[in-house]
Scaffold this motif. Sequence first.
Motif: not given
Length: 121
Positions: A45-72
Amino acid sequence: QVQLAESGGGLVQPGGSLRLSCVASGSIFNINTMAWYRQAPGKQRELVADISSGGRTNYADSAKGRFTISRDNAKNTVYLQMNSLKPEDTAVYYCYAVVLAYRGGIWYSYWGQGTQVTVSS
């Protein structure tokens, strides 16, 4: 107890898009990090992306530029918009959240059951 329910997986052709959703429910006072992981057959299992409660995001290299994480935060929901999908994106995608059940409690990590994403022509 907290439950994470993913939705939005399915079969898509290469170059296509999917949007995954994950709703957290149950005893929730606050949610810290929310994330998407994936696990392909025979792989860890590998991380794709994460997001903090304040909206700070982090992406795996494989996801950068193609995937977008967001939260409500009002809906206790995290999303993963996946564009330009490739066959190598095929995997079970898992939602993850770090949750505080009540004020003064302990933060616990929870996983969803997973949703299958298959990218194939």
